[in-house]
Design an enzyme around this catalytic site. Sequence first.
Site, PDB file in Angstrom:
ATOM      1  N   LYS A   1      42.316  66.637  51.066  1.00  0.00           N
ATOM      2  CA  LYS A   1      42.627  66.914  52.474  1.00  0.00           C
ATOM      3  C   LYS A   1      42.955  68.386  52.698  1.00  0.00           C
ATOM      4  O   LYS A   1      42.722  68.913  53.782  1.00  0.00           O
ATOM      5  CB  LYS A   1      43.769  66.014  52.967  1.00  0.00           C
TER       6      LYS A   1
ATOM      7  N   LYS B   1      33.861  59.192  51.945  1.00  0.00           N
ATOM      8  CA  LYS B   1      34.508  57.973  52.454  1.00  0.00           C
ATOM      9  C   LYS B   1      34.377  57.910  53.980  1.00  0.00           C
ATOM     10  O   LYS B   1      34.516  58.934  54.649  1.00  0.00           O
ATOM     11  CB  LYS B   1      35.982  58.032  52.055  1.00  0.00           C
TER      12      LYS B   1
ATOM     13  N   LYS C   1      38.485  57.822  59.734  1.00  0.00           N
ATOM     14  CA  LYS C   1      38.768  57.907  61.175  1.00  0.00           C
ATOM     15  C   LYS C   1      38.605  59.330  61.677  1.00  0.00           C
ATOM     16  O   LYS C   1      38.150  59.558  62.777  1.00  0.00           O
ATOM     17  CB  LYS C   1      40.220  57.504  61.461  1.00  0.00           C
TER      18      LYS C   1
HETATM   19  N1  AQP Z   1      36.302  53.995  53.918  1.00  0.00           N
HETATM   20  C1  AQP Z   1      37.200  53.109  53.533  1.00  0.00           C
HETATM   21  N2  AQP Z   1      36.820  52.048  52.793  1.00  0.00           N
HETATM   22  C2  AQP Z   1      37.736  51.111  52.411  1.00  0.00           C
HETATM   23  N3  AQP Z   1      39.043  51.178  52.719  1.00  0.00           N
HETATM   24  C3  AQP Z   1      39.455  52.222  53.465  1.00  0.00           C
HETATM   25  N4  AQP Z   1      40.651  52.581  53.938  1.00  0.00           N
HETATM   26  C4  AQP Z   1      40.533  53.723  54.636  1.00  0.00           C
HETATM   27  N5  AQP Z   1      39.263  54.136  54.643  1.00  0.00           N
HETATM   28  C5  AQP Z   1      38.563  53.230  53.920  1.00  0.00           C
HETATM   29  C6  AQP Z   1      41.871  51.826  53.712  1.00  0.00           C
HETATM   30  O1  AQP Z   1      42.502  51.621  54.971  1.00  0.00           O
HETATM   31  C7  AQP Z   1      43.918  51.618  54.766  1.00  0.00           C
HETATM   32  C8  AQP Z   1      44.597  52.497  55.773  1.00  0.00           C
HETATM   33  O2  AQP Z   1      44.196  53.805  55.624  1.00  0.00           O
HETATM   34  P1  AQP Z   1      44.943  54.983  56.381  1.00  0.00           P
HETATM   35  O3  AQP Z   1      44.612  54.961  57.798  1.00  0.00           O
HETATM   36  O4  AQP Z   1      46.408  54.957  56.114  1.00  0.00           O
HETATM   37  O5  AQP Z   1      44.467  56.288  55.692  1.00  0.00           O
HETATM   38  P2  AQP Z   1      43.106  56.706  55.170  1.00  0.00           P
HETATM   39  O6  AQP Z   1      42.792  56.046  53.875  1.00  0.00           O
HETATM   40  O7  AQP Z   1      43.210  58.181  55.094  1.00  0.00           O
HETATM   41  O8  AQP Z   1      42.095  56.203  56.302  1.00  0.00           O
HETATM   42  P3  AQP Z   1      40.966  57.008  57.014  1.00  0.00           P
HETATM   43  O9  AQP Z   1      40.227  56.090  57.868  1.00  0.00           O
HETATM   44  O10 AQP Z   1      40.185  57.811  56.002  1.00  0.00           O
HETATM   45  O11 AQP Z   1      41.782  57.953  57.960  1.00  0.00           O
HETATM   46  P4  AQP Z   1      41.889  59.510  58.004  1.00  0.00           P
HETATM   47  O12 AQP Z   1      40.558  59.974  58.484  1.00  0.00           O
HETATM   48  O13 AQP Z   1      42.968  59.786  58.964  1.00  0.00           O
HETATM   49  O14 AQP Z   1      42.187  60.010  56.636  1.00  0.00           O
HETATM   50  C9  AQP Z   1      44.188  52.030  53.332  1.00  0.00           C
HETATM   51  O15 AQP Z   1      44.489  50.869  52.571  1.00  0.00           O
HETATM   52  C10 AQP Z   1      42.874  52.647  52.906  1.00  0.00           C
HETATM   53  O16 AQP Z   1      42.663  52.510  51.518  1.00  0.00           O
END
Ligand code: AQP
Length: 354
Positions: free
Chosen positions: A136, A218, A221
């Site tokens: 990040k 990955k 969001k």
């Molecule tokens: N691409 C993914 N595939 C499977 N699992 C995923 N998770 C996130 N992206 C994927 C799982 O969703 C849960 C919550 O995640 P989070 O919102 O706390 O943070 P994150 O992993 O950083 O999610 P994002 O969507 O990638 O958000 P941003 O863009 O803000 O960083 C976790 O259990 C995660 O493993």
Amino acid sequence: MSAKADVVEERGVATAPSESVPESARRRVFSGMQPSGTPHIGNYLGAIKHWVAQQVFYDNVFCIVDLHALSLPTDPAALRQNTIGLATALLAAGIDPNQSIVFVQSDVREHAELCWLLNSVTQFGELRRMTQFKDKAGGQDEAVSAALFDYPVLQAADILLYDTELVPVGDDQRQHVELTRDIATRFNARYGETFVVPKADIKPEGARIMALDDPTAKMSKSAASQNGVISLTDDADTIRRKIRRSVTDSGSDVVSGPGKPALTNLLTIYALLGDDTVSALEERYAGKGYGAFKSDLGEAVVAALAPIQRRLGELQSEPEHVATVLATGADRARTRASAKMAQVRDRMGLGLGT
Ligand code: AQP
């Protein structure tokens, strides 16, 4: 010493207990999600779907971790809107507030307080080794916030406040749960037995859904391009278009495996949405090419999201209901968190007990 080696559980939903477990015997589970944008099918297949399926087996705490979202630059109005949007999406996907606690992290101040206290038993070097920070920060260590660096300690506080036994996360979060274990073990050794040392519960499939426009990244969001992300609120035509335009691998066979990251990802999504295995899908689409496969996958995603989107529409028209669920959830979470914090403060010799 790292507490990781023999601890991380790897289980699928299918291995959850087959019968409902009496309330008093349910294991504590903490799950968090950042309101950093609109949740997508990666969040759904990797996390929310499992959370919903496991509700009857565990004592669940579901937290919308808005303090974590502050680790990257955030607009206040967007943060509030995303927080409400995520709460609504969780309820629409099937999280039941009568069965589980659902709340917003910043409504329970103990999370921030415990984070500070746990900082005192966390080593700088441990945080520097976190791969999510490196990803990040993108090499801009001097410019990113200290909150991004400290993110795993706040996550440890979230988990440890509730005597959590299991933490269902995607594979990307494995290292953070291992750090939480190390912090809990160290705290217990220094101040006396205080925290339950939790285990990660990582599903082998769906643990990492990749972006449709870049299968090496990955699905996220906060991705710069939304072309690779199917959000839970995308309408049917948008979903079909994104899947039709998704990148594919060289060749024309619908097969998964090494050297086929794009098809592996699309097949995984398809398999997790329905009852077919990846190999059954490979067999069904043998010799049919990418076109037919993508068209059917588009319809499968549209059909799987339709009931969630219907419920989402209903809940959006009753915001007071969502607000009440979150207020009740915060009260229930606070009761548990404040009892734990009283114990922690006492162990650490803090305050005068007034
Ligand atoms: N691409 C993914 N595939 C499977 N699992 C995923 N998770 C996130 N992206 C994927 C799982 O969703 C849960 C919550 O995640 P989070 O919102 O706390 O943070 P994150 O992993 O950083 O999610 P994002 O969507 O990638 O958000 P941003 O863009 O803000 O960083 C976790 O259990 C995660 O493993």
